[in-house]
Design an enzyme around this catalytic site. Sequence first.
Site, short mmCIF file in Angstrom:
data_model
loop_
_atom_site.label_atom_id
_atom_site.label_comp_id
_atom_site.label_asym_id
_atom_site.label_seq_id
_atom_site.Cartn_x
_atom_site.Cartn_y
_atom_site.Cartn_z
N PHE A 36 -33.26 1.48 1.01
CA PHE A 36 -33.76 1.51 2.39
C PHE A 36 -33.56 2.85 3.07
CE2 PHE A 36 -29.28 0.90 3.47
CZ PHE A 36 -29.17 1.62 4.65
N LYS A 44 -41.57 -0.63 -6.14
CA LYS A 44 -40.97 -1.74 -5.39
C LYS A 44 -40.02 -1.11 -4.38
CE LYS A 44 -37.84 -4.05 -4.66
NZ LYS A 44 -37.20 -4.06 -3.32
N GLU A 73 -37.21 -3.73 0.88
CA GLU A 73 -37.85 -4.73 1.74
C GLU A 73 -37.43 -4.57 3.21
OE1 GLU A 73 -35.47 -4.99 -0.41
OE2 GLU A 73 -34.29 -6.85 -0.27
N ARG A 74 -36.46 -3.66 3.45
CA ARG A 74 -35.99 -3.52 4.84
C ARG A 74 -36.88 -2.57 5.64
NH1 ARG A 74 -29.67 -2.65 3.84
NH2 ARG A 74 -29.74 -3.51 1.77
N SER A 88 -27.59 1.06 -4.70
CA SER A 88 -26.13 0.96 -4.78
C SER A 88 -25.66 0.86 -6.24
CB SER A 88 -25.65 -0.26 -3.99
OG SER A 88 -26.25 -1.41 -4.54
N CYS A 129 -26.98 8.93 0.70
CA CYS A 129 -26.16 8.94 -0.51
C CYS A 129 -25.43 10.26 -0.65
CB CYS A 129 -27.03 8.72 -1.73
SG CYS A 129 -28.20 10.03 -1.94
N GLU A 162 -17.63 2.57 -0.90
CA GLU A 162 -18.72 3.27 -0.22
C GLU A 162 -19.04 2.47 1.05
OE1 GLU A 162 -22.78 3.11 -1.74
OE2 GLU A 162 -23.08 5.18 -1.14
P1 NAD Z 1 -29.46 -1.69 -2.77
O1 NAD Z 1 -28.82 -1.44 -4.08
O2 NAD Z 1 -29.03 -2.86 -1.99
O3 NAD Z 1 -31.05 -1.85 -2.97
C1 NAD Z 1 -31.80 -0.92 -3.71
C2 NAD Z 1 -33.02 -1.63 -4.28
O4 NAD Z 1 -32.60 -2.66 -5.16
C3 NAD Z 1 -33.89 -2.28 -3.22
O5 NAD Z 1 -35.24 -2.09 -3.56
C4 NAD Z 1 -33.50 -3.75 -3.30
O6 NAD Z 1 -34.55 -4.62 -2.98
C5 NAD Z 1 -33.09 -3.92 -4.74
N1 NAD Z 1 -31.99 -4.89 -4.92
C6 NAD Z 1 -31.00 -5.18 -4.03
N2 NAD Z 1 -30.15 -6.08 -4.57
C7 NAD Z 1 -30.60 -6.36 -5.81
C8 NAD Z 1 -30.13 -7.21 -6.86
N3 NAD Z 1 -29.04 -7.94 -6.72
N4 NAD Z 1 -30.84 -7.25 -8.01
C9 NAD Z 1 -31.95 -6.50 -8.17
N5 NAD Z 1 -32.43 -5.67 -7.20
C10 NAD Z 1 -31.77 -5.61 -6.04
O7 NAD Z 1 -29.31 -0.34 -1.92
P2 NAD Z 1 -29.70 -0.08 -0.40
O8 NAD Z 1 -28.73 -0.81 0.47
O9 NAD Z 1 -31.15 -0.31 -0.19
O10 NAD Z 1 -29.46 1.49 -0.31
C11 NAD Z 1 -28.20 2.06 -0.09
C12 NAD Z 1 -27.53 2.42 -1.40
O11 NAD Z 1 -28.36 3.31 -2.15
C13 NAD Z 1 -26.23 3.17 -1.19
O12 NAD Z 1 -25.30 2.69 -2.13
C14 NAD Z 1 -26.58 4.62 -1.48
O13 NAD Z 1 -25.51 5.44 -1.89
C15 NAD Z 1 -27.58 4.45 -2.56
N6 NAD Z 1 -28.44 5.62 -2.67
C16 NAD Z 1 -28.22 6.45 -3.73
C17 NAD Z 1 -28.98 7.59 -3.85
C18 NAD Z 1 -28.75 8.53 -5.00
O14 NAD Z 1 -29.55 9.43 -5.15
N7 NAD Z 1 -27.73 8.36 -5.82
C19 NAD Z 1 -29.97 7.89 -2.92
C20 NAD Z 1 -30.17 7.01 -1.86
C21 NAD Z 1 -29.39 5.87 -1.76
#
Ligand code: NAD
Length: 498
Positions: A150, A174, A177-178, A227, A282, A383
């Site tokens: 998101f 994909k 969704e937020r 994450s 991130c 985090e």
């Molecule tokens: P998230 O992991 O909750 O979601 C990321 C994606 O995975 C979304 O599209 C979501 O729909 C999907 N998803 C969520 N839960 C899932 C599950 N249980 N099974 C399968 N798919 C699932 O992350 P977020 O809250 O959207 O974003 C924040 C996180 O992303 C933070 O941890 C941040 O550090 C990380 N991030 C990392 C980078 C990087 O380059 N390393 C860059 C941006 C964000």
Amino acid sequence: MAETITHLLGGKAWDGATAERGEVFDPATGAVSRHVALADETVVDAAVAAARHAFEDWRDVSLTRRTRILFAFRDILESRRDELARMVTAEHGKVVSDARGEITRGLEVVEFACGIAHLLKGEHSEQVSTDVDTWTVRQPLGVVAGITPFNFPAMVPMWMFPIAVACGNTFVLKPSERDPSAPLALAEWFSEAGLPDGVLNIVHGDRVAVDSLLDHPDIRAVSFVGSTPVARHVYERGTGAGKRVQALGGAKNHMIVLPDADLDRAADAAVSAGFGSAGERCMAVSVVVAVDPVGDSLVEKIADRAGRVVVGDGRADGVEMGPLVTAQHCSRVRGYVDTGVAQGAELVLDGRDISVADRPDGFWLGPCVFDRVTPGMTVYTDEIFGPVLCIVRVESYDAALHLVNENPYGNGVALFTRDGGAARLFQREVEAGMVGVNVPIPVPMAFHSFGGWGQSLFGDTHVYGPEGVRFYTRAKAITAQWADPHLAGPDLGFPTHR
Ligand code: NAD
């Protein structure tokens, strides 16, 4: 009734049944502004089928034509940067100037992809044996998928699809969704630039859509950013299904301040990198490591600056920090602040009692600064992904380096110093994928690649830049002989050069 944002498959909005819908909030008002369709396996199947069909033609479209479409997309993005930034702010909450910055960084990847003809030149060796040449080309994989978080709804998708598509693949994105509107607009604008239907498809959804993509036999590769627990799941399930996977995870980025550093500059950097985008980056700095004896002075400077950050609706003039993305995330981050206090960290700036005029229901939390954090505390180990900056005091450079290298994440790290020798030693010794020297957020430019170490990345390649091109292509080595030598009859020995 709020509008429902739907999928884009084969160039058309999905008009089939939608069993599940999610809510999209305006984080500054707390109101539900839209709904979003959540894909099931049927929708994912349709998206992959559209991408597979489109691949048959797209793989053969000339580099010149692909490049022209990319340039046209680049121009559209440039001219609609403000419109897109406002779209991001309305669903994510970050201030418009920050959203514009994320779009610029995504645009730079599109510009990099405009040079795809150069990047796909391959390698050629003449006369590897008598009258024999060998050359290597890189060809597209087929249908590839991207799953994005998101916090950068425009930039992170643009880390992936411009390069994948430029390399000749077709793509199923994909997004989170937020905040689904910005990625959908990107796909529509790419289509307006001339991208054929089905080359870039969008499926909105949650874990159901993600798992369907990971299991789908026609998807060759998956890029994921999110994450760490989900990144690990995506990597294991995707590679288990035989796919190429790069899965970027979470982070806990440290910024070390050595005694010789310019403390005003370091404090400015810590506050910018800690509270920009409300800490939902991130590459946000979440831990400042103050090397003795700078602790007292640095904490005072940081708390003073952080206390003056203007918090409010990201669309309003003069606002520097917006709300958190959802009420649920806001209460989770507040919970961390409560735990930090309970575990004995010193809360020198408390943002929990913030109120924003005319926006009583927004998801607000002001900047919080903890001093005297120790590595065992939850605010250090987890985090938090919010406006909470932890300061750890250590006695030496070695202790600071040890702290960073012991941390399971290894995304970004920064060192503030005036000592070139110390900086050089640090960049060699530190275990992290991206290192800043007097630069708090060392996100590489689009012609380098982005990625962390440790639990910040599962997989072998970083995203975008040259590594992105490698990820979205596979090598083929061709050996040919066009001379017409006199053949002395069959030779069953293993071929060697002559
Ligand atoms: P998230 O992991 O909750 O979601 C990321 C994606 O995975 C979304 O599209 C979501 O729909 C999907 N998803 C969520 N839960 C899932 C599950 N249980 N099974 C399968 N798919 C699932 O992350 P977020 O809250 O959207 O974003 C924040 C996180 O992303 C933070 O941890 C941040 O550090 C990380 N991030 C990392 C980078 C990087 O380059 N390393 C860059 C941006 C964000």
